[in-house]
Motif scaffolding. Structure first.
Motif, PDB file in Angstrom:
ATOM      1  N   SER A 209       0.825  -1.206   0.000  1.00 36.88           N
ATOM      2  CA  SER A 209       0.000   0.000   0.000  1.00 36.88           C
ATOM      3  C   SER A 209       0.855   1.251   0.000  1.00 36.88           C
ATOM      4  O   SER A 209       1.962   1.279   0.570  1.00 36.88           O
ATOM      5  N   TRP A 210       0.318   2.270  -0.662  1.00 38.23           N
ATOM      6  CA  TRP A 210       0.954   3.579  -0.737  1.00 38.23           C
ATOM      7  C   TRP A 210      -0.120   4.643  -0.509  1.00 38.23           C
ATOM      8  O   TRP A 210      -1.296   4.447  -0.824  1.00 38.23           O
ATOM      9  N   SER A 211       0.309   5.774   0.019  1.00 36.53           N
ATOM     10  CA  SER A 211      -0.585   6.914   0.168  1.00 36.53           C
ATOM     11  C   SER A 211      -0.230   7.954  -0.879  1.00 36.53           C
ATOM     12  O   SER A 211       0.947   8.269  -1.081  1.00 36.53           O
ATOM     13  N   LEU A 212      -1.259   8.464  -1.569  1.00 36.55           N
ATOM     14  CA  LEU A 212      -1.052   9.495  -2.584  1.00 36.55           C
ATOM     15  C   LEU A 212      -1.507  10.833  -2.040  1.00 36.55           C
ATOM     16  O   LEU A 212      -2.627  10.973  -1.552  1.00 36.55           O
ATOM     17  N   PRO A 227      -5.507  13.035   0.954  1.00 39.24           N
ATOM     18  CA  PRO A 227      -4.688  11.899   0.522  1.00 39.24           C
ATOM     19  C   PRO A 227      -5.532  10.640   0.285  1.00 39.24           C
ATOM     20  O   PRO A 227      -6.517  10.383   0.987  1.00 39.24           O
ATOM     21  N   ARG A 228      -5.119   9.826  -0.699  1.00 34.24           N
ATOM     22  CA  ARG A 228      -5.818   8.601  -1.071  1.00 34.24           C
ATOM     23  C   ARG A 228      -4.889   7.406  -0.899  1.00 34.24           C
ATOM     24  O   ARG A 228      -3.668   7.520  -1.026  1.00 34.24           O
ATOM     25  N   SER A 242      -9.066  -0.147  -6.297  1.00 36.67           N
ATOM     26  CA  SER A 242      -8.158   0.710  -5.533  1.00 36.67           C
ATOM     27  C   SER A 242      -8.020   2.062  -6.205  1.00 36.67           C
ATOM     28  O   SER A 242      -7.704   2.143  -7.391  1.00 36.67           O
ATOM     29  N   ILE A 243      -8.288   3.107  -5.488  1.00 34.87           N
ATOM     30  CA  ILE A 243      -8.217   4.521  -5.848  1.00 34.87           C
ATOM     31  C   ILE A 243      -9.108   4.874  -7.039  1.00 34.87           C
ATOM     32  O   ILE A 243      -9.925   5.783  -6.971  1.00 34.87           O
ATOM     33  N   PHE A 264      -4.838   6.290 -12.201  1.00 29.83           N
ATOM     34  CA  PHE A 264      -3.646   5.593 -11.703  1.00 29.83           C
ATOM     35  C   PHE A 264      -3.714   4.090 -11.931  1.00 29.83           C
ATOM     36  O   PHE A 264      -2.881   3.346 -11.425  1.00 29.83           O
ATOM     37  N   THR A 265      -4.698   3.614 -12.671  1.00 35.63           N
ATOM     38  CA  THR A 265      -4.966   2.176 -12.733  1.00 35.63           C
ATOM     39  C   THR A 265      -3.874   1.378 -13.459  1.00 35.63           C
ATOM     40  O   THR A 265      -3.901   0.143 -13.412  1.00 35.63           O
TER      41      THR A 265
END
Length: 404
Positions: A209-212, A227-228, A242-243, A264-265
């Motif tokens: 997982s990452w936070s954008l 943030p997402r 996701s996102i 971002f897919t």
């Protein structure tokens, strides 16, 4: 007077006309788009000296008619619309037609048709043929059912356009430690064509997982963005759902940007160096036309100073049921006649019309080998007919001498 003398005179006239046509063909051997002509002969009325008779009773057979021809006449002077080669010029406004069809040009009152595509752009931006005739076509989006108009390329410009979407692909390093940060900056444009630098910050928050976060910029303010979280599968692909698409609203001063979609897919998380590549879609600064290009379908595309290309015009093409029925006017022009059929206007490549070869010109279809051969035949025919006249004159001289 003897009939043979008048037959000889008709032969001289006919072969002289044939030489006129041959000479014109040879003189136009290098004329752009020239279509050669040919002459065919036919006999004139024959004088019947004795009519045919049918078989009679008693075993007497029939007899054929006895006729004396009265010379030769020109049957046709045909324009041969056969294909010829193309000469490459690499000039954007030079066009040749591969197949049937004609360009449509106008003097502002009447339309004319030509195969010669040596066009240019005048100081007012009109696409013109030699002699100042304007080339006709339709503006982008216009139906071909309306009458074509003079193609004009002056003053074409392209207004600025806001970026509609940002797409990202590439990889986030799976070997990064939790808390590591990766930054990426991408440009986008507002509705006035101003360029803004958008800075994205990716922070690793877990194994997959990452936070954008999107940072505030010097030339814009974000709306209510927070943030997402971006989640990846064990194989490195982004987790479904996701996102997804992120919609942002920017306050760019005098030109706010609404509903910019960020996709971002296509990101992945794999071992290896982080490498992110972003692309902005739909946005650009204002531009003015810099040059044009023309494709095989006659679509005139403007190339602008902002690096964008836009369809501007479509060149009109004419098709006739019987192109040999057109009349030549000089200047490589043809005009419709009652025997050519009605003109059928459309686009290159449609309805039996040929396609265009940009950057080339159609060469003359004159076959020099054939023309020189025909010239020899015409010369010998003329000589033979002159002998008819001189020989007939000698016979008449013998008649005159009988009185002596």
């Amino acid at each position: 007077m003897m009939r043979s003398m008048f037959s000889g005179v008709s032969g001289l006239r006919a072969h002289q006309l044939q030489m006129d046509v041959i000479g014109n063909n040879i003189s136009n051997v290098n004329t752009v788009g020239y279509k050669s002509s040919r002459v065919t002969f036919q006999e004139v009325y024959s004088q019947t000296l004795k009519s045919a008779t049918g078989p009679a009773a008693g075993g007497r057979g029939g007899s054929n008619p006895q006729q004396v021809g009265l010379g030769v006449a020109v049957g046709t002077i045909d324009v041969l619309h056969t294909r010829s080669g193309a000469q490459r010029t690499d000039k954007a406004t030079d066009l040749s037609i591969e197949g049937d069809g004609f360009f449509v040009v106008s003097d502002g009152v009447s339309n004319f048709y030509t195969r010669a595509g040596n066009f240019d752009v005048d100081r007012l931006g009109n696409l013109t043929a030699p002699g100042g005739l304007t080339v006709l076509g339709w503006q982008a989006g216009e139906p071909t059912s309306v009458a074509p108009r003079a193609i004009n390329l002056a003053g074409l410009s392209m207004p600025a356009r806001q970026t509609g979407e940002l797409t990202f692909n590439g990889n986030l390093n799976a070997d990064n430690q939790i808390g590591d940060i990766e930054n990426y900056t991408i440009s986008l444009f507002d509705s006035l064509g101003r360029e803004h630098k958008l800075e994205l910050e990716f922070t690793k928050t877990g194994v997959n997982s990452w936070s954008l976060d999107i940072l505030e910029g010097a030339t814009y303010n974000l709306g209510d963005f927070s943030p997402r979280e971006i989640t990846f599968n064990d194989d490195g692909s982004i987790a479904q759902g996701s996102i997804g698409d992120v919609s942002l609203t920017f306050d760019g001063g005098a030109a706010p940007m609404n509903n910019v979609i960020i996709d971002f897919t296509k990101l992945t998380q794999s071992a290896g160096k982080t490498h992110i590549k972003g692309q902005q879609l739909g946005g650009y600064t204002a531009g003015v036309i810099e040059s044009i290009s023309i494709d095989s379908n006659g679509v005139v595309t403007g190339l602008y100073t902002n690096g964008q290309a836009q369809e501007e015009w479509r060149i009109a093409m004419a098709h006739f049921t019987n192109p040999a029925g057109l009349v030549k006017l000089g200047g490589n022009l043809f005009q419709q006649t009652t025997n050519s059929g009605e003109v059928d206007l459309g686009l290159a490549g449609d309805g039996g019309r040929g396609v265009l070869n940009p950057g080339s010109l159609e060469m003359s279809n004159v076959d020099l080998a054939k023309e020189f051969t025909d010239m020899i035949i015409a010369q010998r025919g003329f000589q033979a007919n002159s002998r008819i006249i001189t020989t007939s004159d000698e016979l008449l001289q013998e008649l005159v001498n009988l009185k002596r």
